[in-house]
Motif scaffolding. Structure first.
Motif, mmCIF file in Angstrom:
data_model
loop_
_atom_site.group_PDB
_atom_site.id
_atom_site.type_symbol
_atom_site.label_atom_id
_atom_site.label_comp_id
_atom_site.label_asym_id
_atom_site.label_seq_id
_atom_site.Cartn_x
_atom_site.Cartn_y
_atom_site.Cartn_z
ATOM 1 N N ASP A 54 18.565 57.998 4.623
ATOM 2 C CA ASP A 54 18.862 57.828 3.092
ATOM 3 C C ASP A 54 17.785 57.247 2.308
ATOM 4 N N LEU A 55 16.928 56.194 3.051
ATOM 5 C CA LEU A 55 15.939 55.676 2.450
ATOM 6 C C LEU A 55 14.529 56.537 2.466
ATOM 7 N N VAL A 61 11.234 60.217 -3.561
ATOM 8 C CA VAL A 61 10.229 59.731 -2.706
ATOM 9 C C VAL A 61 9.343 60.958 -2.505
ATOM 10 N N PRO A 62 8.100 60.883 -2.713
ATOM 11 C CA PRO A 62 7.160 62.157 -2.500
ATOM 12 C C PRO A 62 7.346 62.610 -1.059
ATOM 13 N N VAL A 67 7.547 61.952 5.166
ATOM 14 C CA VAL A 67 6.968 62.245 6.319
ATOM 15 C C VAL A 67 6.321 61.323 7.008
ATOM 16 N N LEU A 68 5.492 60.613 6.253
ATOM 17 C CA LEU A 68 4.595 59.385 6.824
ATOM 18 C C LEU A 68 5.527 58.467 7.531
ATOM 19 N N ARG A 76 5.481 58.596 15.956
ATOM 20 C CA ARG A 76 4.910 59.884 16.194
ATOM 21 C C ARG A 76 3.460 59.847 15.454
ATOM 22 N N LEU A 77 2.739 58.922 14.961
ATOM 23 C CA LEU A 77 1.606 58.958 14.196
ATOM 24 C C LEU A 77 0.525 59.106 15.272
ATOM 25 N N PRO A 78 -0.567 59.724 14.935
ATOM 26 C CA PRO A 78 -1.689 60.042 15.932
ATOM 27 C C PRO A 78 -2.570 58.775 15.992
#
Length: 142
Positions: A54-55, A61-62, A67-68, A76-78
Motif C-alpha cells: 500500500d505504501l 507515488v511516481p 519500482v525503485l 533486486r537492485l544491481p
C-alpha cells in the motif's frame, strides 16, 4: 489478514470423484472443525505480513519511485553483491563505488556507507521529520 486466509485455503483441496466434498489436511479424518482451525491458527508461526504494498504502489507515488522501492526492499537492485551472485562481475570487484572500502550491498549503500548514508539525514531535514534511524531497510522505508 488476506494472506493468512489465502495460506489456509491452500490446505483445503477438492476431492476427485466425490461431489461437493472437501478435505481438510490438518485433521486425520479429513473433517473440518472450528476447534481444529483455531488450534492451527494459534499454534502456527505468525505469517510474514507485508504492509509495504500500500505504501509502495500508492497512486500519488511516481511509478519510477515505486519500482525503485519495490526492487530495493526485495534486494533486486544491481548492487555489486547481486552482480557477483549472478556471475556478471568478479568477486574482487564488489567494493563500494564510493571508495569507502565496504562491500557494496543495498544495506551498505543506503544505510551504512559513510559517504551515502548521511544523505538520509538531509532527506529527513528536507521533509521536516526527525527520527532514530532503523537498521533494516524495511523499517527505514516505513
Amino acid at each position: 489478514m488476506v494472506g493468512e486466509c489465502r495460506g489456509l485455503l491452500l490446505d483445503i483441496v477438492p476431492q476427485p470423484n466425490i461431489s461437493d466434498q472437501w478435505l481438510w489436511r490438518h485433521e486425520v479424518g479429513g473433517g473440518y472443525s472450528m476447534r481444529d482451525a483455531y488450534h492451527l491458527l494459534t499454534t502456527m508461526d505468525p505469517p510474514c505480513v507485508d504492509t509495504t504494498p500500500d505504501l509502495i504502489w500508492h497512486k500519488h507515488v511516481p511509478l519510477k519511485v515505486s519500482v525503485l522501492a519495490w526492487r530495493l526492499l526485495r534486494n533486486r537492485l544491481p548492487t555489486k553483491d547481486n552482480l557477483v551472485r549472478r556471475n556478471i562481475i568478479s568477486h574482487d570487484s564488489q567494493l563500494c563505488v564510493s571508495g569507502c572500502g565496504g562491500l557494496e550491498t543495498s544495506h551498505h549503500l543506503f544505510l551504512s556507507c559513510p559517504v551515502f548514508a548521511p544523505l538520509w539525514c538531509l532527506v529527513k531535514s528536507w521533509i521536516g521529520i526527525s527520527s532514530a534511524d532503523p537498521d533494516l531497510l524495511q523499517d527505514h522505508f516505513v
